[in-house]
Write a protein that holds these residues in place. Structure first.
Motif, PDB file in Angstrom:
ATOM      1  N   SER A  15       0.855  -1.185   0.000  1.00 56.42           N
ATOM      2  CA  SER A  15       0.000   0.000   0.000  1.00 56.42           C
ATOM      3  C   SER A  15       0.895   1.241   0.000  1.00 56.42           C
ATOM      4  O   SER A  15       2.077   1.175   0.347  1.00 56.42           O
ATOM      5  CB  SER A  15      -0.894   0.001   1.236  1.00 56.42           C
ATOM      6  OG  SER A  15      -0.100   0.149   2.405  1.00 56.42           O
ATOM      7  N   VAL A  16       0.335   2.374  -0.378  1.00 56.22           N
ATOM      8  CA  VAL A  16       1.083   3.622  -0.361  1.00 56.22           C
ATOM      9  C   VAL A  16       1.513   3.948   1.068  1.00 56.22           C
ATOM     10  O   VAL A  16       2.628   4.428   1.300  1.00 56.22           O
ATOM     11  CB  VAL A  16       0.241   4.767  -0.976  1.00 56.22           C
ATOM     12  CG1 VAL A  16       0.922   6.110  -0.805  1.00 56.22           C
ATOM     13  CG2 VAL A  16      -0.038   4.487  -2.445  1.00 56.22           C
ATOM     14  N   ARG A  17       0.656   3.647   2.018  1.00 65.74           N
ATOM     15  CA  ARG A  17       0.956   3.898   3.431  1.00 65.74           C
ATOM     16  C   ARG A  17       2.180   3.115   3.905  1.00 65.74           C
ATOM     17  O   ARG A  17       2.922   3.577   4.757  1.00 65.74           O
ATOM     18  CB  ARG A  17      -0.265   3.554   4.276  1.00 65.74           C
ATOM     19  CG  ARG A  17      -0.142   3.952   5.721  1.00 65.74           C
ATOM     20  CD  ARG A  17      -1.434   3.747   6.448  1.00 65.74           C
ATOM     21  NE  ARG A  17      -1.517   2.355   6.868  1.00 65.74           N
ATOM     22  CZ  ARG A  17      -2.590   1.785   7.370  1.00 65.74           C
ATOM     23  NH1 ARG A  17      -3.707   2.472   7.480  1.00 65.74           N
ATOM     24  NH2 ARG A  17      -2.583   0.539   7.744  1.00 65.74           N
ATOM     25  N   GLU A  19       4.727   2.086   1.859  1.00 66.64           N
ATOM     26  CA  GLU A  19       5.828   2.158   0.889  1.00 66.64           C
ATOM     27  C   GLU A  19       7.168   2.481   1.550  1.00 66.64           C
ATOM     28  O   GLU A  19       8.185   1.834   1.271  1.00 66.64           O
ATOM     29  CB  GLU A  19       5.510   3.195  -0.187  1.00 66.64           C
ATOM     30  CG  GLU A  19       6.567   3.283  -1.266  1.00 66.64           C
ATOM     31  CD  GLU A  19       6.187   4.265  -2.363  1.00 66.64           C
ATOM     32  OE1 GLU A  19       6.826   4.185  -3.434  1.00 66.64           O
ATOM     33  OE2 GLU A  19       5.280   5.095  -2.176  1.00 66.64           O
ATOM     34  N   THR A  20       7.192   3.455   2.431  1.00 70.13           N
ATOM     35  CA  THR A  20       8.443   3.825   3.101  1.00 70.13           C
ATOM     36  C   THR A  20       8.962   2.685   3.959  1.00 70.13           C
ATOM     37  O   THR A  20      10.162   2.401   3.980  1.00 70.13           O
ATOM     38  CB  THR A  20       8.239   5.092   3.951  1.00 70.13           C
ATOM     39  OG1 THR A  20       7.807   6.155   3.099  1.00 70.13           O
ATOM     40  CG2 THR A  20       9.525   5.505   4.646  1.00 70.13           C
ATOM     41  N   ALA A  52       3.883   0.587  -5.185  1.00 71.20           N
ATOM     42  CA  ALA A  52       2.901   1.062  -4.215  1.00 71.20           C
ATOM     43  C   ALA A  52       1.566   1.248  -4.921  1.00 71.20           C
ATOM     44  O   ALA A  52       1.463   1.983  -5.894  1.00 71.20           O
ATOM     45  CB  ALA A  52       3.359   2.376  -3.586  1.00 71.20           C
ATOM     46  N   ASP A  53       0.543   0.553  -4.430  1.00 69.64           N
ATOM     47  CA  ASP A  53      -0.786   0.596  -5.037  1.00 69.64           C
ATOM     48  C   ASP A  53      -1.764   1.209  -4.035  1.00 69.64           C
ATOM     49  O   ASP A  53      -1.991   0.637  -2.968  1.00 69.64           O
ATOM     50  CB  ASP A  53      -1.223  -0.814  -5.409  1.00 69.64           C
ATOM     51  CG  ASP A  53      -2.480  -0.831  -6.263  1.00 69.64           C
ATOM     52  OD1 ASP A  53      -3.325   0.091  -6.114  1.00 69.64           O
ATOM     53  OD2 ASP A  53      -2.640  -1.756  -7.056  1.00 69.64           O
ATOM     54  N   PRO A  54      -2.358   2.353  -4.355  1.00 68.84           N
ATOM     55  CA  PRO A  54      -3.259   3.015  -3.412  1.00 68.84           C
ATOM     56  C   PRO A  54      -4.521   2.213  -3.100  1.00 68.84           C
ATOM     57  O   PRO A  54      -5.148   2.425  -2.071  1.00 68.84           O
ATOM     58  CB  PRO A  54      -3.601   4.345  -4.091  1.00 68.84           C
ATOM     59  CG  PRO A  54      -3.279   4.150  -5.529  1.00 68.84           C
ATOM     60  CD  PRO A  54      -2.203   3.117  -5.595  1.00 68.84           C
ATOM     61  N   ASP A  57      -4.544   0.512   0.230  1.00 66.77           N
ATOM     62  CA  ASP A  57      -4.815   1.329   1.423  1.00 66.77           C
ATOM     63  C   ASP A  57      -6.255   1.170   1.885  1.00 66.77           C
ATOM     64  O   ASP A  57      -6.566   1.404   3.046  1.00 66.77           O
ATOM     65  CB  ASP A  57      -4.523   2.807   1.144  1.00 66.77           C
ATOM     66  CG  ASP A  57      -3.041   3.097   1.075  1.00 66.77           C
ATOM     67  OD1 ASP A  57      -2.324   2.711   2.023  1.00 66.77           O
ATOM     68  OD2 ASP A  57      -2.597   3.687   0.084  1.00 66.77           O
ATOM     69  N   TYR A  70       0.461  -7.333   1.876  1.00 68.90           N
ATOM     70  CA  TYR A  70       1.335  -7.022   0.759  1.00 68.90           C
ATOM     71  C   TYR A  70       1.571  -8.308  -0.028  1.00 68.90           C
ATOM     72  O   TYR A  70       1.232  -9.403   0.425  1.00 68.90           O
ATOM     73  CB  TYR A  70       2.643  -6.378   1.212  1.00 68.90           C
ATOM     74  CG  TYR A  70       3.468  -7.206   2.171  1.00 68.90           C
ATOM     75  CD1 TYR A  70       4.523  -7.975   1.710  1.00 68.90           C
ATOM     76  CD2 TYR A  70       3.199  -7.210   3.537  1.00 68.90           C
ATOM     77  CE1 TYR A  70       5.282  -8.747   2.575  1.00 68.90           C
ATOM     78  CE2 TYR A  70       3.958  -7.964   4.416  1.00 68.90           C
ATOM     79  CZ  TYR A  70       4.999  -8.730   3.925  1.00 68.90           C
ATOM     80  OH  TYR A  70       5.740  -9.477   4.778  1.00 68.90           O
TER      81      TYR A  70
END
Length: 128
Positions: A15-17, A19-20, A52-54, A57, A70
């Motif tokens: 998720s984009v959340r 990604e980091t 990263a796929d929103p 999320d 993931y």
């Protein structure tokens, strides 16, 4: 069915959340140094691409779970999971443009007729 899949992961889809966090995880694994001071990372980890796929999320979390799911996907040439299809075998977008001299504007219309479908399961693993 409880068996093994012998393919090397190529994509880590998060998720984009997350990604980091995924970038930090890959960086911590790829910078492992052995006793001689040489990097000892497996080559496949250095080649792992994070996507990263929103839409992930929005995935619902089960009770007690704090991290979104993931996925690890193999190289599509080794174990295809998805297939991209094109209408009438046209693999590029169709671009049309129109000039409006009265308003000094230009309009563009872009159409890309494609679709995706699941074709296999052996190259994908859902992780939680």
């Amino acid at each position: 069915n409880g068996g093994y899949v012998l393919t090397i992961p190529k994509f880590l889809i998060v998720s984009v959340r997350e990604e980091t966090t995924a970038e930090q995880l890959i960086a911590s694994v790829t910078t492992r140094i052995d006793a001689t001071g040489e990097s000892q990372s497996p080559a496949w980890i250095n080649k792992l691409r994070i996507v990263a796929d929103p839409r992930l999320d929005d995935a619902p979390l089960d009770q007690g779970v704090t991290m979104l799911p993931y996925y690890l996907l193999s190289d599509p040439t080794a174990a295809p999971v998805l297939s991209l299809a094109f209408l009438n075998d046209v693999k590029t977008p169709v671009v049309e443009q129109e000039n409006d001299f009265d308003h000094d504007t230009m309009k563009f219309k872009i159409r890309f007729d494609c679709g995706v479908g699941a074709v296999g399961w052996a190259g994908a693993v859902r992780m939680e």
